[in-house]
Motif scaffolding. Sequence first.
Motif, PDB file in Angstrom:
ATOM      1  N   SER A 349       0.824  -1.217   0.000  1.00 25.20           N
ATOM      2  CA  SER A 349       0.000   0.000   0.000  1.00 25.20           C
ATOM      3  C   SER A 349       0.852   1.258   0.000  1.00 25.20           C
ATOM      4  O   SER A 349       0.310   2.374  -0.039  1.00 25.20           O
ATOM      5  CB  SER A 349      -0.913   0.024   1.224  1.00 25.20           C
ATOM      6  OG  SER A 349      -1.521  -1.207   1.424  1.00 25.20           O
ATOM      7  N   ASP A 350       2.192   1.065   0.128  1.00 19.94           N
ATOM      8  CA  ASP A 350       3.113   2.181   0.123  1.00 19.94           C
ATOM      9  C   ASP A 350       2.784   3.189   1.237  1.00 19.94           C
ATOM     10  O   ASP A 350       2.680   4.389   1.008  1.00 19.94           O
ATOM     11  CB  ASP A 350       3.057   2.871  -1.259  1.00 19.94           C
ATOM     12  CG  ASP A 350       4.341   3.637  -1.542  1.00 19.94           C
ATOM     13  OD1 ASP A 350       5.313   3.406  -0.800  1.00 19.94           O
ATOM     14  OD2 ASP A 350       4.351   4.469  -2.469  1.00 19.94           O
ATOM     15  N   ARG A 351       2.594   2.642   2.456  1.00 20.48           N
ATOM     16  CA  ARG A 351       2.264   3.527   3.580  1.00 20.48           C
ATOM     17  C   ARG A 351       3.083   3.137   4.796  1.00 20.48           C
ATOM     18  O   ARG A 351       3.351   1.950   5.027  1.00 20.48           O
ATOM     19  CB  ARG A 351       0.777   3.422   3.921  1.00 20.48           C
ATOM     20  CG  ARG A 351      -0.078   3.855   2.767  1.00 20.48           C
ATOM     21  CD  ARG A 351      -1.517   3.954   3.137  1.00 20.48           C
ATOM     22  NE  ARG A 351      -1.762   4.809   4.281  1.00 20.48           N
ATOM     23  CZ  ARG A 351      -2.909   4.821   4.930  1.00 20.48           C
ATOM     24  NH1 ARG A 351      -3.883   4.024   4.546  1.00 20.48           N
ATOM     25  NH2 ARG A 351      -3.096   5.607   5.968  1.00 20.48           N
ATOM     26  N   ALA A 352       3.471   4.133   5.599  1.00 23.61           N
ATOM     27  CA  ALA A 352       4.178   3.887   6.863  1.00 23.61           C
ATOM     28  C   ALA A 352       3.459   4.685   7.943  1.00 23.61           C
ATOM     29  O   ALA A 352       3.346   5.911   7.848  1.00 23.61           O
ATOM     30  CB  ALA A 352       5.636   4.311   6.742  1.00 23.61           C
ATOM     31  N   ILE A 353       2.954   3.989   8.962  1.00 22.02           N
ATOM     32  CA  ILE A 353       2.101   4.648   9.968  1.00 22.02           C
ATOM     33  C   ILE A 353       2.620   4.283  11.354  1.00 22.02           C
ATOM     34  O   ILE A 353       2.928   3.113  11.610  1.00 22.02           O
ATOM     35  CB  ILE A 353       0.626   4.160   9.838  1.00 22.02           C
ATOM     36  CG1 ILE A 353       0.182   4.185   8.371  1.00 22.02           C
ATOM     37  CG2 ILE A 353      -0.311   4.981  10.690  1.00 22.02           C
ATOM     38  CD1 ILE A 353      -1.051   3.363   8.083  1.00 22.02           C
ATOM     39  N   GLU A 367      -6.930  -2.281   9.414  1.00 23.66           N
ATOM     40  CA  GLU A 367      -8.313  -1.944   9.040  1.00 23.66           C
ATOM     41  C   GLU A 367      -8.632  -0.491   9.383  1.00 23.66           C
ATOM     42  O   GLU A 367      -9.234   0.238   8.588  1.00 23.66           O
ATOM     43  CB  GLU A 367      -9.295  -2.863   9.768  1.00 23.66           C
ATOM     44  CG  GLU A 367      -9.310  -4.286   9.226  1.00 23.66           C
ATOM     45  CD  GLU A 367     -10.140  -5.234  10.083  1.00 23.66           C
ATOM     46  OE1 GLU A 367     -10.486  -6.314   9.583  1.00 23.66           O
ATOM     47  OE2 GLU A 367     -10.411  -4.921  11.264  1.00 23.66           O
ATOM     48  N   ALA A 368      -8.194  -0.081  10.592  1.00 23.81           N
ATOM     49  CA  ALA A 368      -8.503   1.280  11.041  1.00 23.81           C
ATOM     50  C   ALA A 368      -7.840   2.313  10.138  1.00 23.81           C
ATOM     51  O   ALA A 368      -8.303   3.452  10.035  1.00 23.81           O
ATOM     52  CB  ALA A 368      -8.050   1.466  12.481  1.00 23.81           C
ATOM     53  N   ASN A 369      -6.749   1.917   9.478  1.00 25.06           N
ATOM     54  CA  ASN A 369      -6.029   2.867   8.634  1.00 25.06           C
ATOM     55  C   ASN A 369      -6.308   2.668   7.146  1.00 25.06           C
ATOM     56  O   ASN A 369      -5.577   3.152   6.290  1.00 25.06           O
ATOM     57  CB  ASN A 369      -4.526   2.775   8.912  1.00 25.06           C
ATOM     58  CG  ASN A 369      -4.188   3.411  10.251  1.00 25.06           C
ATOM     59  OD1 ASN A 369      -4.220   4.630  10.379  1.00 25.06           O
ATOM     60  ND2 ASN A 369      -3.930   2.601  11.260  1.00 25.06           N
ATOM     61  N   GLY A 370      -7.347   1.887   6.865  1.00 25.75           N
ATOM     62  CA  GLY A 370      -7.781   1.731   5.475  1.00 25.75           C
ATOM     63  C   GLY A 370      -6.866   0.866   4.635  1.00 25.75           C
ATOM     64  O   GLY A 370      -6.906   0.941   3.404  1.00 25.75           O
ATOM     65  N   VAL A 371      -6.015   0.054   5.266  1.00 27.30           N
ATOM     66  CA  VAL A 371      -5.156  -0.855   4.496  1.00 27.30           C
ATOM     67  C   VAL A 371      -5.943  -2.146   4.271  1.00 27.30           C
ATOM     68  O   VAL A 371      -6.465  -2.736   5.223  1.00 27.30           O
ATOM     69  CB  VAL A 371      -3.844  -1.162   5.246  1.00 27.30           C
ATOM     70  CG1 VAL A 371      -3.029  -2.210   4.499  1.00 27.30           C
ATOM     71  CG2 VAL A 371      -3.046   0.113   5.447  1.00 27.30           C
ATOM     72  N   GLU A 372      -6.026  -2.575   3.012  1.00 24.80           N
ATOM     73  CA  GLU A 372      -6.864  -3.741   2.709  1.00 24.80           C
ATOM     74  C   GLU A 372      -6.170  -5.032   3.148  1.00 24.80           C
ATOM     75  O   GLU A 372      -5.062  -5.343   2.707  1.00 24.80           O
ATOM     76  CB  GLU A 372      -7.145  -3.791   1.212  1.00 24.80           C
ATOM     77  CG  GLU A 372      -8.399  -4.573   0.919  1.00 24.80           C
ATOM     78  CD  GLU A 372      -8.820  -4.433  -0.531  1.00 24.80           C
ATOM     79  OE1 GLU A 372      -8.945  -5.478  -1.173  1.00 24.80           O
ATOM     80  OE2 GLU A 372      -8.998  -3.286  -0.984  1.00 24.80           O
ATOM     81  N   VAL A 373      -6.789  -5.742   4.073  1.00 25.35           N
ATOM     82  CA  VAL A 373      -6.266  -7.033   4.531  1.00 25.35           C
ATOM     83  C   VAL A 373      -7.448  -7.996   4.632  1.00 25.35           C
ATOM     84  O   VAL A 373      -8.579  -7.577   4.836  1.00 25.35           O
ATOM     85  CB  VAL A 373      -5.580  -6.938   5.922  1.00 25.35           C
ATOM     86  CG1 VAL A 373      -4.187  -6.388   5.814  1.00 25.35           C
ATOM     87  CG2 VAL A 373      -6.400  -6.090   6.884  1.00 25.35           C
ATOM     88  N   GLN A 386      -3.130 -14.355   7.248  1.00 31.07           N
ATOM     89  CA  GLN A 386      -1.688 -14.617   7.102  1.00 31.07           C
ATOM     90  C   GLN A 386      -1.060 -13.601   6.139  1.00 31.07           C
ATOM     91  O   GLN A 386      -1.536 -13.415   5.024  1.00 31.07           O
ATOM     92  CB  GLN A 386      -1.490 -16.033   6.580  1.00 31.07           C
ATOM     93  CG  GLN A 386      -0.071 -16.349   6.213  1.00 31.07           C
ATOM     94  CD  GLN A 386       0.118 -17.826   5.952  1.00 31.07           C
ATOM     95  OE1 GLN A 386       0.559 -18.556   6.817  1.00 31.07           O
ATOM     96  NE2 GLN A 386      -0.234 -18.257   4.759  1.00 31.07           N
ATOM     97  N   THR A 387       0.026 -12.968   6.580  1.00 33.79           N
ATOM     98  CA  THR A 387       0.657 -11.897   5.792  1.00 33.79           C
ATOM     99  C   THR A 387       2.173 -12.039   5.889  1.00 33.79           C
ATOM    100  O   THR A 387       2.701 -12.368   6.961  1.00 33.79           O
ATOM    101  CB  THR A 387       0.243 -10.513   6.356  1.00 33.79           C
ATOM    102  OG1 THR A 387      -1.172 -10.422   6.311  1.00 33.79           O
ATOM    103  CG2 THR A 387       0.843  -9.369   5.566  1.00 33.79           C
ATOM    104  N   LEU A 422       5.245  -5.024   6.516  1.00 35.21           N
ATOM    105  CA  LEU A 422       4.306  -6.089   6.153  1.00 35.21           C
ATOM    106  C   LEU A 422       3.983  -5.993   4.671  1.00 35.21           C
ATOM    107  O   LEU A 422       3.827  -4.879   4.144  1.00 35.21           O
ATOM    108  CB  LEU A 422       3.004  -5.943   6.952  1.00 35.21           C
ATOM    109  CG  LEU A 422       3.099  -6.193   8.450  1.00 35.21           C
ATOM    110  CD1 LEU A 422       1.859  -5.660   9.160  1.00 35.21           C
ATOM    111  CD2 LEU A 422       3.266  -7.688   8.738  1.00 35.21           C
ATOM    112  N   GLU A 423       3.838  -7.142   4.014  1.00 29.79           N
ATOM    113  CA  GLU A 423       3.470  -7.141   2.605  1.00 29.79           C
ATOM    114  C   GLU A 423       1.951  -7.016   2.508  1.00 29.79           C
ATOM    115  O   GLU A 423       1.230  -8.021   2.409  1.00 29.79           O
ATOM    116  CB  GLU A 423       3.958  -8.435   1.950  1.00 29.79           C
ATOM    117  CG  GLU A 423       4.131  -8.327   0.458  1.00 29.79           C
ATOM    118  CD  GLU A 423       4.829  -9.557  -0.074  1.00 29.79           C
ATOM    119  OE1 GLU A 423       6.068  -9.602  -0.012  1.00 29.79           O
ATOM    120  OE2 GLU A 423       4.134 -10.484  -0.526  1.00 29.79           O
ATOM    121  N   ALA A 424       1.451  -5.830   2.652  1.00 30.48           N
ATOM    122  CA  ALA A 424      -0.020  -5.603   2.608  1.00 30.48           C
ATOM    123  C   ALA A 424      -0.285  -4.224   2.032  1.00 30.48           C
ATOM    124  O   ALA A 424       0.583  -3.379   2.005  1.00 30.48           O
ATOM    125  CB  ALA A 424      -0.598  -5.705   3.995  1.00 30.48           C
TER     126      ALA A 424
END
Length: 424
Positions: A349-353, A367-373, A386-387, A422-424
């Motif tokens: 998702s190219d995001r770092a939080i 989920e809370a940050n809108g990353v699809e898992v 599993q990720t 994480l690969e997500a």
Amino acid sequence: MEAGELLAILVGLLLLQVGGFALFGLWRRRRQGGDGVAGSQARASVAHGPSATIQPNDDDGAPPGWSGLRDFVVQRKVHESADRSICSFYLAPVDGGLLPRFRPGQFLTFTLDVPRRDRGGTEPLTRCYSLSDAPGRDAYRVSIKRAPAPPDRPELPPGRGSGHFHDRIEAGDRLAVRAPAGRFFLQQEGDTPVVLIAGGIGITPMLSMLGWLLERDDKREVRLFYGVRNGAEVAMGAQLRQWARDHGRFHLHRCFSAPAPEDRLGEDFDHAGRVDLALLRNTLPLRRQQFYLCGPPPMMESLVPGLESWGVEPEDIRYEAFGPASIQRATPAGVDAETPPPLITFSDSDRAIPWDPAAGSLLEFAEANGVEVTSGCRAGSCGGCQTRLRAGRVAYAHPPDFEPEPGHCLLCISSPQGAITLEA
Ligand SMILES: Cc1cc2nc3c(=O)[nH]c(=O)nc-3n(C[C@H](O)[C@H](O)[C@H](O)COP(=O)(O)OP(=O)(O)OC[C@H]3O[C@@H](n4cnc5c(N)ncnc54)[C@H](O)[C@@H]3O)c2cc1C
Ligand code: FES
């Protein structure tokens, strides 16, 4: 014996011992989830209450569960509620082998082959459904409620997994199923009275527990508080009434929050309103009892802390939510509020939080940050979340039932041990 020979034997014994310890260490690491997973941390699970550590099938001589997916055939499909929103599916193994027993309250995980939403073809979808019948039958039964679009978002598509079962799965169809799993199950020993609290489709694990408790020589008193909107939504009403007639130690409390004009108080239902703490306090005798809860997140979020504030010991409250729920969130032990939170990088998702310990698990954080898992059981039992862990380490809230592939972790029971990717 020569001094040299004695020395050689001693050195040999020492090497054997060191080797043994090394092998044991490796085995323990593997049990705890493989690469990147630190030892399990003791902290409250988000969606599950205190859980027993006993494994299913360890005390009854029944065949153990299977690993991976096993093909089952749908023997029967039965509508269970007047509004036809709940459907039971009876499942038998295609290989004709024995049906492993399970603990009342556990669930099955399905890998469904569902149509893609935007493109043609199909894609796999993981979904968990509680076993809704007592163990020891000829077939497994799951009872599935169709998930419509949320009332305030009617433009959204309805539930994919439940819709697939209702609209496309018929008697004779095959399904790929993982073995019964889960940490929410009835404590089968003891004589402490049992209180079951179900909201909506949360009735399914309770039906399994009730069947087990009432159809054997168990002396425990059992109460069921079953909350639905009205009579059309009641699942297996005839079975519940029959149990109440046949067993003096079973007390049925059907609570309708919005009774229909044809619903009769005292006949079709016992209380007008939701299952809440006031009702429990007014109805239940003052004594030790074991509570099992399963229902929608708002019900769990109010009743679990409510029971604790009423003085029920945490070990007497077990619960399962069928979706995201925020119960008893506590800052995990060892997290220092002064230390800057570690960075969670989602590479796809190219995001770092920065990590938020109040999120609970990495699954909820994503989920809370809108990353699809993806997810299924949300309890470390199905492998749905599993990720791949590309860098860093995570810790598990409890040892998982599902063994992830090397280099992967289960997001639903993980929290980061420092910065991770994480690969997500
Ligand atoms: C341990 C466990 C046991 C369970 N046991 C049972 C059981 O016995 N019986 C049972 O019926 N269920 C049970 N469940 C729940 C079940 O696993 C599924 O979660 C449920 O069937 C909904 O899945 P779905 O694929 O139909 O819906 P999903 O496709 O996951 O959709 C869920 C909801 O989200 C809405 N939605 C769709 N798109 C969006 C969007 N873009 N934004 C926001 N919302 C959206 C849908 O309309 C729907 O209301 C259990 C769950 C767990 C974890
Ligand atoms: S969602 Fe089932 S293991 Fe995480």
